[in-house]
Every structure is written in structure tokens, then in C-alpha cells.
Write an enzyme that holds these catalytic residues in place. Structure first.
Site, PDB file in Angstrom:
ATOM      1  CG  HIS A  20     -90.746 -81.823 -89.517  1.00  0.00           C
ATOM      2  ND1 HIS A  20     -91.528 -82.871 -89.095  1.00  0.00           N
ATOM      3  CD2 HIS A  20     -90.168 -82.238 -90.679  1.00  0.00           C
ATOM      4  CE1 HIS A  20     -91.448 -83.872 -89.972  1.00  0.00           C
ATOM      5  NE2 HIS A  20     -90.623 -83.515 -90.942  1.00  0.00           N
ATOM      6  CE  LYS A  44     -90.972 -90.369 -96.935  1.00  0.00           C
ATOM      7  NZ  LYS A  44     -90.734 -89.385 -95.893  1.00  0.00           N
ATOM      8  NE  ARG A  95     -83.806 -86.410 -90.808  1.00  0.00           N
ATOM      9  CZ  ARG A  95     -84.898 -87.024 -91.189  1.00  0.00           C
ATOM     10  NH1 ARG A  95     -85.722 -87.489 -90.284  1.00  0.00           N
ATOM     11  NH2 ARG A  95     -85.169 -87.191 -92.462  1.00  0.00           N
ATOM     12  CB  SER A 133     -92.504 -88.545 -89.477  1.00  0.00           C
ATOM     13  OG  SER A 133     -92.351 -87.154 -89.568  1.00  0.00           O
TER      14      SER A 133
HETATM   15  P1  ADP Z   1     -90.125 -85.845 -96.979  1.00  0.00           P
HETATM   16  O1  ADP Z   1     -91.014 -87.004 -97.194  1.00  0.00           O
HETATM   17  O2  ADP Z   1     -90.265 -84.772 -98.020  1.00  0.00           O
HETATM   18  O3  ADP Z   1     -88.683 -86.178 -96.690  1.00  0.00           O
HETATM   19  P2  ADP Z   1     -90.358 -85.238 -94.145  1.00  0.00           P
HETATM   20  O4  ADP Z   1     -91.578 -84.751 -93.434  1.00  0.00           O
HETATM   21  O5  ADP Z   1     -89.827 -86.572 -93.764  1.00  0.00           O
HETATM   22  O6  ADP Z   1     -90.729 -85.142 -95.667  1.00  0.00           O
HETATM   23  O7  ADP Z   1     -89.190 -84.173 -93.987  1.00  0.00           O
HETATM   24  C1  ADP Z   1     -89.341 -82.851 -94.442  1.00  0.00           C
HETATM   25  C2  ADP Z   1     -88.013 -82.139 -94.297  1.00  0.00           C
HETATM   26  O8  ADP Z   1     -87.678 -81.995 -92.914  1.00  0.00           O
HETATM   27  C3  ADP Z   1     -86.831 -82.869 -94.923  1.00  0.00           C
HETATM   28  O9  ADP Z   1     -85.948 -81.920 -95.462  1.00  0.00           O
HETATM   29  C4  ADP Z   1     -86.211 -83.598 -93.766  1.00  0.00           C
HETATM   30  O10 ADP Z   1     -84.834 -83.835 -93.963  1.00  0.00           O
HETATM   31  C5  ADP Z   1     -86.426 -82.569 -92.669  1.00  0.00           C
HETATM   32  N1  ADP Z   1     -86.442 -83.188 -91.347  1.00  0.00           N
HETATM   33  C6  ADP Z   1     -87.226 -84.173 -90.881  1.00  0.00           C
HETATM   34  N2  ADP Z   1     -86.929 -84.492 -89.603  1.00  0.00           N
HETATM   35  C7  ADP Z   1     -85.919 -83.661 -89.246  1.00  0.00           C
HETATM   36  C8  ADP Z   1     -85.133 -83.491 -88.067  1.00  0.00           C
HETATM   37  N3  ADP Z   1     -85.315 -84.253 -86.993  1.00  0.00           N
HETATM   38  N4  ADP Z   1     -84.194 -82.536 -88.079  1.00  0.00           N
HETATM   39  C9  ADP Z   1     -83.985 -81.792 -89.189  1.00  0.00           C
HETATM   40  N5  ADP Z   1     -84.657 -81.910 -90.325  1.00  0.00           N
HETATM   41  C10 ADP Z   1     -85.618 -82.832 -90.369  1.00  0.00           C
END
Ligand code: ADP
Length: 168
Positions: A20, A44, A95, A133
Site C-alpha cells: 500500500h 469484507k 498487483r 493484507s
Molecule cells: P480493498 O478491500 O478496497 O481492495 P485493500 O486494502 O485490500 O482494500 O487494497 C487497497 C488498494 O491497494 C487496492 O487498490 C489494492 O489493489 C491495492 N494494493 C493492496 N496491496 C497492494 C500491493 N502489494 N501492491 C500494490 N497495490 C496493492
């Protein structure tokens, strides 16, 4: 009214990872102001309470020293939140291919709802493309060392959690 470009970076951040933060770093170079918006509810169930997720974000962003990044939370429709915050951009990180389908669908839906708000996808660094995450929580719960993949405050919380007996 200034013509600075405000971007919202929404997510669960449950918890925030270095993946992130890598996207945040790129976005902070591109836009005048970034609002990281942690979702209050969503698709979620969250493992970390909103207050904890926000504390992790505040601590991580403070350590990085960004001056143009704000942290907030939002409920309801993201485009409504973005509009209310005068943001014209939504940032999402990509990703692997599996991220694409849902993200693309959401971006088209969001454009239908408010055409003036543009979704911008930023690709992750190769160091973090495998970081999510949920995988971090799974590995940490089983005793794996994830300290290189998350901010230190998150690593500490994951270790503390491992020591605590499971509730429920
Ligand atoms: P959501 O539940 O909205 O997907 P996340 O916290 O899982 O929330 O992800 C928020 C954003 O960050 C999303 O656009 C996700 O693709 C991006 N993201 C999460 N992990 C990574 C990573 N390792 N590299 C790049 N982008 C990421």
C-alpha cells in the site's frame, strides 16, 4: 478555488502493508493532495477495528514524512465521498491479473455514477506484488516473519496478536 488535484486512495488497509505504501509513494509524486480513505464497512469483515487501521496508517505516513497526505475513513459510496472531498481522482493499486477484473468493473461503474471522477491504476513494485493484507495476516498468525513487508507498528500488532489466545 485552486486547481490542485486531490486524489482519494481508498481501501480496507486491514492492515496497511508496504505494498500500500509503495502505491502511496508513487501517488504522492503525481497528485497535489492524497486522502487515504479507510473503509468503515465493505465487502469484507475486518480483522482490525477501524481505529486500529487508522492508527497504523497515521503512524506509517508520519514516519514517511509526507506533507500532502491526509488520513480519513469513509462509509457509503466511494464516489460520493470523493465528490464531497473535492477529489477528481481515485487511486487503485494493481498487483496481478486477478485484481484487474474487479477493479476494472468498479472503475467503469464509478465513472457511470460520477463521470468527472477518474480512476487511476498504479502498478505495484515487483518487491510487493505478492503482498496482500490477508496473506500477511495468515503468514504472521502461523509464526512467519513479515517484518520486511509491513510497517513496524503493524508487525508489532501482528506479533502481539499471535501471543494472545484467539477470542470466540
Ligand atoms: P480493498 O478491500 O478496497 O481492495 P485493500 O486494502 O485490500 O482494500 O487494497 C487497497 C488498494 O491497494 C487496492 O487498490 C489494492 O489493489 C491495492 N494494493 C493492496 N496491496 C497492494 C500491493 N502489494 N501492491 C500494490 N497495490 C496493492
Amino acid at each position: 478555488m485552486s486547481d490542485s488535484v486531490i486524489a482519494v486512495y481508498p481501501g480496507s488497509f486491514d492492515p496497511v502493508t508496504n505494498g500500500h505504501l509503495d502505491i502511496l509513494k508513487r501517488a504522492a509524486r503525481l497528485f497535489d493532495r492524497i486522502i487515504i480513505a479507510a473503509s468503515e464497512s465493505g465487502r469484507k469483515l475486518f480483522d482490525f477495528a477501524l481505529e486500529e487501521r487508522l492508527t497504523f496508517l497515521h503512524d506509517s505516513v508520519e514516519r514517511l514524512g509526507y506533507r500532502n497526505v491526509e488520513i480519513d475513513s469513509f462509509g457509503g459510496l466511494l464516489v460520493h465521498y470523493a465528490r464531497d472531498r473535492n477529489a477528481s481522482v481515485i487511486i487503485r493499486g494493481l498487483r496481478e491479473v486477478s485484481d484487474f477484473e474487479y477493479e476494472y468493473q468498479m472503475s467503469v461503474m464509478n465513472r457511470k455514477l460520477i463521470p468527472s471522477i477518474e480512476t487511476v491504476f498504479l502498478s505495484t513494485s515487483s518487491d510487493y506484488y505478492f503482498v496482500s493484507s490477508s496473506l500477511i495476516k495468515e503468514v504472521a498468525a502461523l509464526g512467519g516473519d513479515v517484518s520486511a513487508l509491513v510497517p513496524s507498528i503493524v508487525n508489532d500488532a501482528l506479533i502481539a496478536r499471535r501471543r494472545k489466545p484467539l477470542e470466540g
